[in-house]
Motif scaffolding. Structure first.
Motif, PDB file in Angstrom:
ATOM      1  N   VAL A  31       0.842  -1.206   0.000  1.00 59.29           N
ATOM      2  CA  VAL A  31       0.000   0.000   0.000  1.00 59.29           C
ATOM      3  C   VAL A  31       0.876   1.255   0.000  1.00 59.29           C
ATOM      4  N   MET A  32       1.944   1.257   0.780  1.00 61.52           N
ATOM      5  CA  MET A  32       2.867   2.404   0.809  1.00 61.52           C
ATOM      6  C   MET A  32       3.483   2.635  -0.572  1.00 61.52           C
ATOM      7  N   ALA A  34       2.135   1.831  -3.464  1.00 66.23           N
ATOM      8  CA  ALA A  34       1.094   2.383  -4.340  1.00 66.23           C
ATOM      9  C   ALA A  34       0.949   3.890  -4.111  1.00 66.23           C
ATOM     10  N   GLY A  35       1.005   4.308  -2.876  1.00 63.82           N
ATOM     11  CA  GLY A  35       0.924   5.732  -2.571  1.00 63.82           C
ATOM     12  C   GLY A  35       2.114   6.501  -3.121  1.00 63.82           C
ATOM     13  N   ALA A  36       3.285   5.914  -3.000  1.00 56.84           N
ATOM     14  CA  ALA A  36       4.491   6.566  -3.530  1.00 56.84           C
ATOM     15  C   ALA A  36       4.420   6.694  -5.043  1.00 56.84           C
ATOM     16  N   ALA A  38       1.960   7.453  -6.768  1.00 53.83           N
ATOM     17  CA  ALA A  38       1.111   8.584  -7.137  1.00 53.83           C
ATOM     18  C   ALA A  38       1.650   9.906  -6.607  1.00 53.83           C
ATOM     19  N   ALA A  39       2.830   9.902  -5.999  1.00 50.84           N
ATOM     20  CA  ALA A  39       3.370  11.095  -5.346  1.00 50.84           C
ATOM     21  C   ALA A  39       3.578  12.273  -6.287  1.00 50.84           C
ATOM     22  N   THR A  58       0.998   1.022  -9.533  1.00 45.99           N
ATOM     23  CA  THR A  58      -0.195   0.435  -8.917  1.00 45.99           C
ATOM     24  C   THR A  58      -0.262  -1.058  -9.217  1.00 45.99           C
TER      25      THR A  58
END
Length: 138
Positions: A31-32, A34-36, A38-39, A58
């Motif tokens: 999950v971390m 995936a967030g990175a 989209a940074a 993703t």
């Protein structure tokens, strides 16, 4: 210090993440990732390529739900994207010119930890390979 602090941040990330028990540790790290991935979307420095990269990371993060290897690969992909942004002059944090460079130094540290299977502190210092639960990389 510009090069030392990002390494320290990567090590601190791995140490803190090692406190989470498996299989939650691997899933949380996916999950971390995936967030990175989209940074950089809000900055739009590379226009449509930002969306393509976010989609790629993703997918890799999704595969990382069951595989530390994919999570490590994802952090290496993010490292390459950080380098592209640093060279282009489109930093992760708009008011911090070298933020993408710092991220490009930090991310491989996290990737190495992930490629080792996301070991706990005990496993890391004893040099043992971590017990991997359902790591399906195929």
């Amino acid at each position: 210090m510009q090069y030392v602090i990002p390494v320290g941040i990567g090590v601190l990330y791995a140490l803190l993440m090692s406190l989470i028990r498996e299989p939650h540790r691997r899933r949380f790290n996916a999950v971390m990732l995936a967030g990175a991935g989209a940074a950089y979307l809000s900055g739009g420095g590379l226009q449509g390529w930002e969306f393509a990269f976010a989609a790629l990371v993703t997918y890799v993060a999704y595969r990382g739900l069951d595989s530390w290897t994919f999570i490590g690969i994802g952090w290496l992909l993010h490292t390459a994207w950080d380098i592209v942004h640093h060279i282009k002059g489109s930093p992760l944090i708009p008011f911090a010119h070298d933020s993408s460079l710092g991220c490009a130094i930090c991310d491989p540290v996290i990737a190495l930890w992930c490629l080792r299977g996301g070991p706990t502190l005990r496993e890391l210092f004893r040099g043992k390979r971590p017990v991997v639960i359902q790591d399906r990389t195929a």
